[in-house]
Design an enzyme around this catalytic site. Structure first.
Site, PDB file in Angstrom:
ATOM      1  N   LYS A 225     -92.497 -59.862  -0.537  1.00  0.00           N
ATOM      2  CA  LYS A 225     -92.454 -61.319  -0.580  1.00  0.00           C
ATOM      3  C   LYS A 225     -91.167 -61.843  -1.213  1.00  0.00           C
ATOM      4  O   LYS A 225     -90.403 -61.125  -1.841  1.00  0.00           O
ATOM      5  CB  LYS A 225     -93.708 -61.864  -1.271  1.00  0.00           C
ATOM      6  N   ARG A 265    -102.277 -54.973  -1.240  1.00  0.00           N
ATOM      7  CA  ARG A 265    -102.035 -55.086   0.204  1.00  0.00           C
ATOM      8  C   ARG A 265    -100.541 -54.911   0.461  1.00  0.00           C
ATOM      9  O   ARG A 265     -99.732 -55.694  -0.054  1.00  0.00           O
ATOM     10  CB  ARG A 265    -102.516 -56.447   0.700  1.00  0.00           C
TER      11      ARG A 265
END
Length: 300
Positions: A225, A265
């Protein structure tokens, strides 16, 4: 609450003795990290099985990008992308979750053998989602969400990001419970990167114990991210591309596992699978040393 008890068990899923690893299978042409690489069914199923071989405990199949600015796909297209991949992975013995904001996609995926619904909106995007999940008795991931990111990083203003995220998640969990989803089938997710800047994401990671205080297993989805790109770039550098953030992702996975997360994840599984297993080995060694010390004291 100990880290192990905070990790918790999710009813309806296998029980792992450490932080679980959820591998990402994006069946999309436009995801920020790997859009288009695994777009057809055969390639996507093979990729999911490769992730399992590399150490993924379950694989998360999604057919709609949630990156800032991404346009929504229509229902028929999302179904066309997702359901055959779920069916193919289940047929090969994989534990599969479905990443969707649509009740129809969740319902069809569960019928095809998926065992978990991972909805980044926590049931807010589709009013039919909670009734479908409740009727199926499937576990449900409730993520902190403040709306679609069609205009960029919307509604990302916080006075105290940890308190506000915890309070908003608690309210959403209460709504999901009221909708009939059992408490032991709810997982919470702080929604890193969703309506949050890099500083918000880092502060949330520094206070995962507050999220565990909600009393539900915790999923941490930090993989590749933007905030990791900002950390790696430094104050004046250019962030590295998403696929060059995997070592940083594994570092976050280790931190999350150490804090007591139920699962992480990730797109690149092997490094994270190694990281969570090392954390488990260290925790086991600490517990063993503590038990030995107590036995020695009792015998003396």
């Amino acid at each position: 609450m100990s880290k192990q008890s905070g990790r918790g068990r999710v009813a309806g899923l296998p029980e792992w003795d450490r932080c679980a690893v959820m591998g990402v299978v994006n069946v999309t042409p436009d995801s920020f990290s790997d859009g288009g690489r695994f777009f057809d069914t055969t390639t996507a199923v093979k990729h999911g099985l490769d992730l399992v071989a590399q150490g993924a405990d379950l694989v998360d199949v999604g057919g709609e990008s949630t990156r800032p600015g991404a346009a929504r796909v229509d229902e028929a297209e999302e179904l066309r992308r997702v359901v055959p991949v779920v069916r193919g992975l289940v047929a090969e013995g994989a534990v599969v979750s479905v990443d969707t904001m649509r009740a129809s996609v969740a319902e069809r995926s569960l019928a095809a053998g998926a065992v978990l619904v991972n909805d980044v909106s926590g049931g807010l995007a589709d009013p039919a989602m909670i009734p479908v999940v409740a009727a199926s008795s499937a576990p449900f991931v409730v993520m902190h969400w403040r709306g679609f990111l069609s205009g960029g990083n919307v509604q990302g203003v916080y006075g105290d990001v940890v308190t506000e995220v915890v309070d908003e998640l608690r309210a959403r969990v209460d709504a999901v419970l009221a909708g009939g989803v059992a408490a032991d089938r709810i997982v919470v997710d702080p929604g890193l990167g969703f309506s949050k800047d890099a500083e918000h994401d880092l502060v949330l990671l520094a206070h995962l114990e507050r999220l565990l205080g909600l009393g539900h297993p915790l999923l941490v989805a930090a993989s590749r991210k933007r905030f990791l790109g900002r950390v790696l770039a430094g104050p004046e550098g250019a962030p590295p591309p998403a696929r060059e953030r995997d070592a940083a992702t594994a570092a976050v996975s280790a931190l999350a596992a150490r804090a007591g997360a139920w699962a992480v994840r990730v797109h690149e599984v092997r490094a994270t699978a190694d990281a969570v297993r090392v954390v488990h080995a260290v925790e086991s060694a600490r517990a063993g040393a503590t038990g030995t010390a107590r036995s020695t004291e009792a015998a003396s």
